[in-house]
Scaffold this motif. Structure first.
Motif, mmCIF file in Angstrom:
data_model
loop_
_atom_site.group_PDB
_atom_site.id
_atom_site.type_symbol
_atom_site.label_atom_id
_atom_site.label_comp_id
_atom_site.label_asym_id
_atom_site.label_seq_id
_atom_site.Cartn_x
_atom_site.Cartn_y
_atom_site.Cartn_z
ATOM 1 N N VAL A 93 -20.869 -21.474 10.144
ATOM 2 C CA VAL A 93 -19.246 -21.122 9.865
ATOM 3 C C VAL A 93 -19.127 -19.808 9.949
ATOM 4 O O VAL A 93 -19.856 -18.906 9.166
ATOM 5 C CB VAL A 93 -19.039 -21.893 8.475
ATOM 6 N N ILE A 94 -17.971 -18.994 10.735
ATOM 7 C CA ILE A 94 -17.901 -17.784 10.695
ATOM 8 C C ILE A 94 -16.585 -17.488 9.895
ATOM 9 O O ILE A 94 -15.606 -18.009 10.368
ATOM 10 C CB ILE A 94 -17.916 -17.098 11.964
ATOM 11 N N VAL A 95 -16.287 -16.775 8.803
ATOM 12 C CA VAL A 95 -15.225 -16.522 8.112
ATOM 13 C C VAL A 95 -14.536 -15.192 8.552
ATOM 14 O O VAL A 95 -15.042 -14.232 8.455
ATOM 15 C CB VAL A 95 -15.778 -16.392 6.547
ATOM 16 N N VAL A 96 -13.322 -15.538 8.864
ATOM 17 C CA VAL A 96 -12.518 -14.437 9.401
ATOM 18 C C VAL A 96 -11.225 -13.947 8.479
ATOM 19 O O VAL A 96 -10.532 -14.851 7.900
ATOM 20 C CB VAL A 96 -11.506 -14.717 10.478
ATOM 21 N N GLY A 97 -11.330 -12.737 7.872
ATOM 22 C CA GLY A 97 -10.184 -12.130 7.114
ATOM 23 C C GLY A 97 -10.043 -12.475 5.963
ATOM 24 O O GLY A 97 -8.766 -12.871 5.236
ATOM 25 N N THR A 119 -22.268 -17.782 8.082
ATOM 26 C CA THR A 119 -23.144 -17.047 9.032
ATOM 27 C C THR A 119 -22.667 -15.611 9.121
ATOM 28 O O THR A 119 -23.598 -14.710 8.939
ATOM 29 C CB THR A 119 -23.102 -17.718 10.618
ATOM 30 N N LYS A 120 -21.542 -15.384 9.444
ATOM 31 C CA LYS A 120 -20.877 -13.961 9.347
ATOM 32 C C LYS A 120 -19.460 -14.087 8.742
ATOM 33 O O LYS A 120 -18.952 -15.012 8.546
ATOM 34 C CB LYS A 120 -20.568 -13.490 10.808
ATOM 35 N N ILE A 121 -19.173 -12.852 8.139
ATOM 36 C CA ILE A 121 -18.113 -12.892 7.595
ATOM 37 C C ILE A 121 -17.134 -11.397 8.139
ATOM 38 O O ILE A 121 -17.827 -10.224 8.183
ATOM 39 C CB ILE A 121 -18.133 -12.348 5.953
ATOM 40 N N ARG A 142 -24.745 -9.231 7.350
ATOM 41 C CA ARG A 142 -23.726 -10.364 7.349
ATOM 42 C C ARG A 142 -22.285 -10.031 7.649
ATOM 43 O O ARG A 142 -21.497 -11.211 7.928
ATOM 44 C CB ARG A 142 -24.013 -11.252 6.143
ATOM 45 N N PHE A 143 -21.931 -8.960 7.349
ATOM 46 C CA PHE A 143 -20.520 -8.476 7.520
ATOM 47 C C PHE A 143 -20.093 -7.825 8.615
ATOM 48 O O PHE A 143 -20.854 -6.997 9.052
ATOM 49 C CB PHE A 143 -20.002 -7.846 6.362
ATOM 50 N N GLU A 324 -18.949 -13.031 20.527
ATOM 51 C CA GLU A 324 -20.004 -12.455 20.264
ATOM 52 C C GLU A 324 -20.794 -12.676 19.214
ATOM 53 O O GLU A 324 -22.151 -12.527 18.926
ATOM 54 C CB GLU A 324 -19.787 -10.992 20.670
ATOM 55 N N LEU A 325 -20.222 -13.108 17.818
ATOM 56 C CA LEU A 325 -20.931 -13.369 16.621
ATOM 57 C C LEU A 325 -21.458 -14.978 16.394
ATOM 58 O O LEU A 325 -22.194 -14.946 15.537
ATOM 59 C CB LEU A 325 -19.759 -13.323 15.597
ATOM 60 N N VAL A 326 -21.134 -15.569 17.720
ATOM 61 C CA VAL A 326 -21.764 -17.009 17.425
ATOM 62 C C VAL A 326 -23.142 -16.805 17.688
ATOM 63 O O VAL A 326 -23.832 -16.219 18.480
ATOM 64 C CB VAL A 326 -21.136 -17.977 18.755
ATOM 65 N N PRO A 327 -24.198 -17.268 16.767
ATOM 66 C CA PRO A 327 -25.588 -17.556 16.823
ATOM 67 C C PRO A 327 -26.023 -18.132 17.861
ATOM 68 O O PRO A 327 -25.466 -19.156 18.478
ATOM 69 C CB PRO A 327 -25.803 -18.261 15.580
#
Length: 327
Positions: A93-97, A119-121, A142-143, A324-327
């Motif tokens: 899960v990539i959290v945006v904003g 996974t990323k924020i 992570r950010f 590009e953030l997708v693992p």
């Protein structure tokens, strides 16, 4: 790759899919295109965080069906991460904003375990990236900072100069300083906000016209008609004002902006906008008076600003960086 976009409002999804490369497929999880009060978080009678969760749960989404899930805004992210735990799956899960401010800070002990599963924020300012790593007690790697995207919509009216300065927005606005800055000037100013909360108890001076909750078309017309734009902000580490800034920049309008962390990532000083110190009514008044009668300078700033939005803050680039953030 099969992607899911969990978004708490309808108008974001279209451009995401427009710029998604052909090798990826995407699904919008709960923008709820039908006007159903039971399923649409924005119209639900439930508290916002519960509305997002039940909207996901009632539709029976299985997060394991996707290779990665992107979420927008904090409450949407928490709903997805909670559902992920209930379904006992490991889908990234990539959290945006997310915005961590105000009463949210009191709930940090409850938020940390859920957000630790992200996974990323993605943060919309570089200052948020550093601040949130500290607040959430997570590794800084992570950010990620990605600028808020924007592009001029197709329904923007023709640009004019109707002889007024426009201050638009609600979050973190410092209209009290603006009112002191323009009091005594002959320059007409229009302020558009949701309510008078950011006025700081100060009555607007006679040259200020206040409008509340203008609709989409009226707001676009005001943006296009203003001679220049004013964005007075309080100094904070969370991002605010950048969406209004980018809307004005895309419309080739000169902007005077408080030099606070939330917007300095978006401005090349004196090239794409004029920066003034926050809470400094003298500097704001002087910058406004100087630009008001300097049409060539306003035009230079506006042209530079529109070019910057097209080259640096477009939707296609934002989607590319997200993938590009997708693992």
């Amino acid at each position: 790759m099969r992607l899911a976009f969990a978004i708490p409002w309808r108008d974001l999804g279209s451009w995401l899919f427009e710029h998604l490369p052909s090798e990826h497929t995407g699904e919008l999880l709960f923008a709820a295109p039908e006007p159903n009060a039971d399923l649409t978080p924005r119209t639900s009678k439930l508290p916002p965080y519960l509305a997002e969760f039940f909207c996901l749960a009632r539709r029976g989404y299985k997060l394991a069906n996707y290779d990665v899930v992107f979420t927008w805004e904090l409450r949407c992210a928490l709903a997805v991460l909670f559902l992920r735990r209930l379904q006992r799956i490991k889908t990234p899960v990539i959290v945006v904003g997310p915005i961590l401010k105000g009463r949210v800070l009191w709930a940090l002990p409850l938020l940390r375990p859920l957000l630790a599963d992200a996974t990323k924020i993605v943060c919309f300012s570089s200052s948020e990236r550093d601040e949130y790593a500290s607040l959430l007690r997570l590794p800084s790697e992570r950010f990620v900072f990605l600028p808020t995207p924007w592009a001029a919509p197709s329904d923007v009216p023709a640009l004019t100069d109707d002889g007024f300065a426009l201050a638009l927005g609600q979050s973190n606005r410092d209209y009290a300083t603006l009112f002191r800055a323009v009091e005594g000037l002959t320059i007409p100013v229009t302020v558009v906000a949701a309510d008078d909360t950011p006025f700081g108890g100060i009555t607007p001076p006679s040259n200020v016209t206040v409008r509340f909750n203008t609709d989409h078309d009226t707001t676009n017309a005001l943006i296009a008609a203003a001679r220049l734009h004013l964005i007075p902000l309080h100094p904070t580490n969370f991002s605010s004002g950048q969406t209004v800034l980018l809307r004005a920049m895309a419309a080739k309008k000169a902007c005077i902006v408080s030099a606070v962390p939330g917007v300095t990532d978006y401005v090349d000083e004196n090239q794409t906008a004029v920066l003034v110190a926050p809470h400094d009514e003298v500097a704001l008044s002087e910058a406004l008076s100087r630009l008001w009668d300097d049409a060539p300078e306003r035009e230079r700033l506006g042209e530079n600003a529109a070019r910057a939005v097209a080259e640096r803050f477009g939707f296609a680039g934002f989607v590319k960086h997200l993938l590009e953030l997708v693992p």
